[in-house]
Design an enzyme around this catalytic site. Structure first.
Site, PDB file in Angstrom:
ATOM      1  N   ARG A  37      23.651 140.742 -73.275  1.00 36.71           N
ATOM      2  CA  ARG A  37      22.864 141.017 -72.061  1.00 36.71           C
ATOM      3  C   ARG A  37      22.432 142.475 -71.980  1.00 36.71           C
ATOM      4  O   ARG A  37      21.393 142.794 -71.406  1.00 36.71           O
ATOM      5  CB  ARG A  37      23.668 140.602 -70.822  1.00 36.71           C
ATOM      6  CG  ARG A  37      23.692 139.083 -70.670  1.00 36.71           C
ATOM      7  CD  ARG A  37      24.501 138.586 -69.493  1.00 36.71           C
ATOM      8  NE  ARG A  37      24.195 137.175 -69.232  1.00 36.71           N
ATOM      9  CZ  ARG A  37      24.870 136.438 -68.357  1.00 36.71           C
ATOM     10  NH1 ARG A  37      25.873 136.954 -67.678  1.00 36.71           N
ATOM     11  NH2 ARG A  37      24.539 135.168 -68.151  1.00 36.71           N
ATOM     12  N   LYS A 201      32.005 125.139 -65.126  1.00 38.78           N
ATOM     13  CA  LYS A 201      31.483 125.309 -63.765  1.00 38.78           C
ATOM     14  C   LYS A 201      30.838 123.999 -63.322  1.00 38.78           C
ATOM     15  O   LYS A 201      29.629 123.891 -63.136  1.00 38.78           O
ATOM     16  CB  LYS A 201      30.457 126.439 -63.717  1.00 38.78           C
ATOM     17  CG  LYS A 201      31.073 127.803 -63.840  1.00 38.78           C
ATOM     18  CD  LYS A 201      29.996 128.878 -63.789  1.00 38.78           C
ATOM     19  CE  LYS A 201      30.573 130.194 -64.254  1.00 38.78           C
ATOM     20  NZ  LYS A 201      29.528 131.086 -64.762  1.00 38.78           N
ATOM     21  N   GLY A 373      23.096 129.242 -65.136  1.00 40.81           N
ATOM     22  CA  GLY A 373      22.636 128.441 -63.998  1.00 40.81           C
ATOM     23  C   GLY A 373      21.157 128.651 -63.740  1.00 40.81           C
ATOM     24  O   GLY A 373      20.420 127.728 -63.414  1.00 40.81           O
TER      25      GLY A 373
HETATM   26  N1  LIG Z   1      37.190 120.625 -71.607  1.00 41.24           N
HETATM   27  C1  LIG Z   1      37.274 121.832 -71.028  1.00 41.24           C
HETATM   28  N2  LIG Z   1      38.285 122.114 -70.196  1.00 41.24           N
HETATM   29  C2  LIG Z   1      38.363 123.324 -69.613  1.00 41.24           C
HETATM   30  N3  LIG Z   1      37.493 124.333 -69.805  1.00 41.24           N
HETATM   31  C3  LIG Z   1      36.476 124.078 -70.631  1.00 41.24           C
HETATM   32  C4  LIG Z   1      36.304 122.833 -71.278  1.00 41.24           C
HETATM   33  N4  LIG Z   1      35.190 122.908 -72.038  1.00 41.24           N
HETATM   34  C5  LIG Z   1      34.684 124.144 -71.872  1.00 41.24           C
HETATM   35  N5  LIG Z   1      35.463 124.846 -71.038  1.00 41.24           N
HETATM   36  C6  LIG Z   1      35.273 126.219 -70.600  1.00 41.24           C
HETATM   37  O1  LIG Z   1      34.018 126.392 -70.017  1.00 41.24           O
HETATM   38  C7  LIG Z   1      33.780 127.803 -69.973  1.00 41.24           C
HETATM   39  C8  LIG Z   1      32.301 128.053 -69.929  1.00 41.24           C
HETATM   40  O2  LIG Z   1      31.836 127.316 -68.857  1.00 41.24           O
HETATM   41  P1  LIG Z   1      30.547 127.802 -68.012  1.00 41.24           P
HETATM   42  O3  LIG Z   1      30.178 126.691 -67.112  1.00 41.24           O
HETATM   43  O4  LIG Z   1      30.819 129.154 -67.431  1.00 41.24           O
HETATM   44  O5  LIG Z   1      29.494 127.931 -69.168  1.00 41.24           O
HETATM   45  P2  LIG Z   1      28.444 129.114 -69.389  1.00 41.24           P
HETATM   46  O6  LIG Z   1      27.793 128.889 -70.690  1.00 41.24           O
HETATM   47  O7  LIG Z   1      29.067 130.452 -69.132  1.00 41.24           O
HETATM   48  O8  LIG Z   1      27.358 128.850 -68.247  1.00 41.24           O
HETATM   49  P3  LIG Z   1      26.983 129.831 -67.047  1.00 41.24           P
HETATM   50  O9  LIG Z   1      26.531 131.133 -67.634  1.00 41.24           O
HETATM   51  O10 LIG Z   1      25.946 129.070 -66.309  1.00 41.24           O
HETATM   52  O11 LIG Z   1      28.291 129.995 -66.291  1.00 41.24           O
HETATM   53  C9  LIG Z   1      34.412 128.363 -71.214  1.00 41.24           C
HETATM   54  O12 LIG Z   1      35.253 129.442 -70.819  1.00 41.24           O
HETATM   55  C10 LIG Z   1      35.224 127.195 -71.777  1.00 41.24           C
HETATM   56  O13 LIG Z   1      36.523 127.597 -72.140  1.00 41.24           O
END
Ligand SMILES: Nc1ncnc2c1ncn2[C@@H]1O[C@H](COP(=O)(O)OP(=O)(O)OP(=O)(O)O)[C@@H](O)[C@H]1O
Ligand SMILES: O=C(O)[C@H](O)COP(=O)(O)O
Length: 640
Positions: A37, A201, A373
Site C-alpha cells: 500500500r 470478515k 471491502g
Molecule cells: N477458515 C478460516 N478460519 C479462520 N480464519 C480464516 C479462515 N480462512 C481465512 N481466515 C483468515 O482470514 C483473514 C483475512 O480475512 P479478511 O476478510 O480480512 O480478508 P482480506 O483479504 O484482508 O479482505 P479485506 O481487506 O476486505 O479485509 C486472514 O487473516 C486469514 O487467516
C-alpha cells in the site's frame, strides 16, 4: 460521472492534503511486513513533489478506537516513505493528529516538502465523520487528493468529510487506476466473470453477495466465509468461524443462487487455531471440537475446474489461514490457478494481496487492488463515498437550434432560459443559426449562457458564397462552433476531411469545436459503429496538439436517433462514448482522453438526460428539439 484527477488541477505552491492508505500489516517489532500500500501511493506523492506542491499525507492504521496507541503510530510509515522517496518525510507526531506539531510542520513547508500526519483514527471523530475534525484536517490545506481506495467505501473525516471544506477534491493515480480497472470488471467484464470470496470478515462481506450474484457468472466461497453457509445447509461446523446472525441470509442466498454458488466439499480441520495443531481432512460435516482452517484437496480441484475458462476473476479473502503454512495450501493453489489463467485477475483485500504475494504470484495478477471491502462494493455497483465526494468533471450541455428561430425569437428564448439556468453547475451553450448570432450574444450578455455557431468555413476569406469565416464569428463574440453535424454531412457534402480542416481553423483562431460523429442505422446493423466513429474521430482530430485535443468537444450522435424520438440506450451511448475516449487515449494519451469532452446527442430530453449524463464517459449532451423550449432545456441543463 467522471471525477477530476490530480493531473487536472494546478498544485504548484498549493498545500495539498493527500489521503493515502497506509494501513499496512506490522509484526510485533512494529516492522512493516507488506509495503504494497505504501508503494501504491508513491506515484501520486512523487507527482505532487515534482510539481511543486506542499504535500501533507494522512492515513489511518488499524483500529486504535479513538485513542493514541503507539503500536499503531504511522511513524514506521514515515521512515519507509523517506527511504522510498529518497527525501525526508517529516512526521508530525501529534496524538490529536492536527496539533501544534502538525500545524508548525505545515507552516514551515516549502514547495516539494512532504509531511505525514499521525494516524487519523487516534481521533474518535474520524470514523464518525464528525465535521469539526474534518474542518481541522481541511484547515491545513488548499486542495484535497484522495488516493486511499482501501477506505473509499467508508465515509470518514479524512476521506469524505474534508471535501465539505475544500473546493477541490480530486483522485490520485491509485484511485484512478482502481476506478478504471474495477470499473471495467463491473461495467464491461469479459465473461465468464467469477468472484471468489473468503477470509474472516464474514459479516462485512456476506452482505455484498446478493448484489454480486447479479453481476457474476459464478461465485466461489471459501475461507471463514464458508462455514456460515455450511450451517445454513444444516451441516455441523464444530468450532469453525460462524456468523450466527447471517445463517438465514446465507440460506436465502443459496436458494436464490441455485448452482451459481460453489462451496467447499472437503475441509482441513484442526483441534486448535495454530499451525502445529492436530489436523485432518473431512468431507461434509465438521466434527465437534474441530475447526475448519483450509479448503481440502477435493475442493481445490472443484474450485480449479470452476475457474477453467473464466475471463475475469475478482478475489477477496484467503481460502484458509494462509499465515500458517499447514493451512495455506488452498490459498496458494487458487493463487497459482489464477496466475495460470488467460484472464483478467483482480485481487482485492489486504490479506488477500499479502497471501498472493506470499505465494510469490503477485506480479502474475492483472491488478492488485489495495481495497478489500472497497473493491467488493465497487464490484457490486455501489457508489463509494470516497469517490462520489470528489469534484466531478464539468459537463457541457449545448442546444443546437438548427434552422429554427428568427433573431428576435432567439433573443427571447435566451431571455426566458437565462434565469432558469443561472445556477447551473455545468457549461451551457446555445447554437442558433448564423443570422441570429448577434442577437443571441446580446441577449446572453451578463448570463452564464455561452453562444456557439452551427458551422464555420476553413478559409479566412474569399469567393465562398454563403460561407462564414472564423474571424466573423469571433468578431461577434462567438466561442463555440458545431462542426461536421450529420445534417451537414448528409445535405451539404461535409466530409471527414473538410471537418478536419474546419477543426484546425477553429483552434487556429480560438474557437472551441463541437465535432459531430455518429453512425447510420445500417452501419449500426452492420456492426461497424465503433470502427466508424473511431475513424471519424481520428480524422477530425488529426494535426491537433494534445492540449488542443483536451479542449475539444466531440458529440456522438447516432444518426438514427436524431430528431426521431428514438434515443440510443444508455448502455449503447456509454459504449460508443467510451470507445471514442479509448481511441483518443491511443492517439493522444490518457491525460487528453480524460480531459476531452464527449457529449451524447440524439433525442436527448428532460426524461433521459440525467441517466445519460450520469454515465462515466458521457460528459454532457448536444440537444436539438428539446433545446427549443426554455423549460425543457432548463430541465436538461439542471439534470443533477
Ligand atoms: N477458515 C478460516 N478460519 C479462520 N480464519 C480464516 C479462515 N480462512 C481465512 N481466515 C483468515 O482470514 C483473514 C483475512 O480475512 P479478511 O476478510 O480480512 O480478508 P482480506 O483479504 O484482508 O479482505 P479485506 O481487506 O476486505 O479485509 C486472514 O487473516 C486469514 O487467516
Ligand atoms: O445536434 C443535435 O442536437 C442533434 O442533432 C440531436 O437532435 P435531437 O435532440 O432533436 O434529436
Amino acid at each position: 460521472m467522471m471525477n477530476l484527477t490530480v493531473e487536472d488541477i494546478c498544485v504548484k505552491g498549493k498545500k495539498v492534503l493527500v489521503r493515502c492508505d497506509f494501513n499496512v500489516p506490522l509484526n510485533d517489532k512494529l516492522e512493516i511486513t507488506d509495503d504494497n500500500r505504501i508503494v501504491g501511493a508513491l506515484p501520486t506523492i512523487q507527482y505532487l513533489i515534482d510539481n511543486g506542491a506542499k504535500v501533507i499525507l494522512c492515513s489511518h492504521m488499524g483500529k486504535p478506537k479513538g485513542e493514541p496507541k503507539p503500536e499503531l503510530s504511522l511513524a514506521p510509515v514515515a521512515k519507509s516513505l523517506s527511504e522510498k522517496l529518497g527525501k525526508e518525510v517529516i512526521f508530525a507526531a501529534d496524538d490529536n493528529v492536527v496539533g501544534e506539531n502538525a500545524k508548525k510542520a505545515v507552516a514551515n513547508m516549502k514547495d516539494g516538502d512532504v509531511v505525514l500526519l499521525e494516524n487519523t483514527r487516534y481521533r474518535a471523530e474520524e470514523t464518525k465523520n464528525v465535521d469539526a475534525f474534518s474542518a481541522e484536517l481541511a484547515s491545513l490545506a488548499d486542495v484535497f487528493v484522495n488516493d486511499a481506495f482501501g477506505t473509499a467505501h467508508r465515509a470518514h473525516c479524512s476521506n469524505v468529510g474534508v471535501t465539505k471544506y475544500l473546493d477541490t477534491a480530486v483522485a490520485g493515480y491509485l484511485i484512478e487506476k482502481e476506478i478504471k480497472f474495477l470499473g471495467n470488471a463491473v461495467n464491461s467484464p469479459v465473461r465468464p466473470l467469477v468472484a471468489i470470496l473468503g477470509g474472516s470478515k464474514v459479516s462485512s462481506k456476506i452482505s455484498v453477495i446478493e448484489n454480486l450474484l447479479k453481476k457474476v457468472d459464478k461465485l466461489i466461497i471459501g475461507g471463514g466465509m464458508a462455514y456460515t453457509f455450511f450451517a445454513a445447509q444444516g451441516k455441523t461446523i464444530g468450532t469453525s468461524l460462524l456468523e450466527e446472525d447471517y445463517i438465514d441470509y446465507a440460506k436465502k442466498m443459496l436458494e436464490q443462487a441455485g448452482d451459481k454458488i460453489l462451496l467447499p466439499i472437503d475441509t482441513v480441520v484442526a483441534k486448535e487455531f495454530n499451525n502445529d495443531a492436530e489436523s485432518k481432512v473431512v468431507e461434509g460435516n465438521i466434527p465437534d471440537g474441530w475447526m475448519g482452517l483450509d479448503i481440502g484437496p477435493k475442493t481445490i480441484e472443484l474450485f480449479s475446474k470452476a475457474l477453467d475458462g473464466a475471463k475475469t476473476v475478482v478475489w477477496n479473502g484467503p481460502m484458509g489461514v494462509f499465515e500458517m503454512p499447514n493451512f495455506a495450501k488452498g490459498t496458494n493453489a487458487i493463487a497459482l490457478k489464477l496466475a495460470e489463467l488467460d484472464a483478467t485477475t483482480v485481487i482485492g483485500g489486504g490479506d488477500s494481496v499479502a497471501a498472493v504475494n506470499q505465494a510469490g504470484l503477485g506480479s502474475r495478477m492483472s491488478h492488485i487492488s489495495t481495497g478489500g471491502g472497497a473493491s467488493l462494493e465497487f464490484l457490486e455497483g455501489k457508489a463509494l463515498p470516497g469517490i462520489v465526494s470528489l469534484t466531478m468533471k464539468k459537463k457541457v450541455i449545448a442546444g443546437n437550434w438548427k434552422m429554427n428561430k428568427t433573431p428576435s425569437e432567439a433573443a427571447a428564448l435566451i431571455k426566458e432560459l437565462a434565469p432558469k439556468v443561472a445556477d447551473a453547475k455545468d457549461t451551457v451553450i446555445v447554437c442558433p443559426t448564423a443570422v441570429c448570432l448577434a442577437a443571441a450574444v446580446e441577449a446572453a450578455k451578463g448570463t452564464n449562457i455561452k453562444v456557439g455557431a452551427q458551422n464555420v468555413y476553413f478559409e479566412d476569406s474569399g469567393a465562398y458564397t454563403g460561407e462564414i469565416s472564423a474571424d466573423m464569428l469571433l468578431d461577434l463574440g462567438i466561442e463555440y462552433v458545431i462542426i461536421g453535424h450529420s445534417e451537414r454531412r448528409q445535405y451539404f457534402a461535409e466530409t471527414d476531411e473538410t471537418v478536419n480542416k474546419k477543426v484546425l481553423k477553429a483552434f487556429e483562431k480560438g474557437l472551441t469545436p463541437i465535432v459531430c460523429v455518429g453512425e447510420s442505422l445500417e452501419q449500426r446493423e452492420y456492426g461497424i459503429t465503433n470502427d466508424l466513429v473511431r475513424l471519424q474521430t481520428k480524422i477530425a482530430l488529426s494535426g491537433l496538439t494534445e492540449e488542443q485535443v483536451s479542449k475539444t468537444i466531440i458529440a456522438y450522435e447516432p444518426i438514427w436517433a436524431i430528431g426521431t424520438g428514438k434515443t440510443a440506450t444508455t448502455e449503447q451511448a456509454e459504449e460508443v462514448c467510451k470507445a471514442i475516449r479509448e481511441c483518443v487515449a491511443e492517439v493522444y494519451g490518457n491525460k487528453a482522453a480524460r480531459k476531452i469532452t464527449i457529449q451524447y446527442g440524439g433525442s436527448v430530453n428532460a426524461g433521459n438526460a440525467a441517466e445519460l449524463f450520469s454515465e462515466n464517459d458521457i460528459d454532457g449532451g448536444l440537444v436539438g428539439g428539446a433545446s427549443l423550449k426554455a423549460p425543457d432545456f432548463a430541465t436538461i441543463v439542471n439534470w443533477k
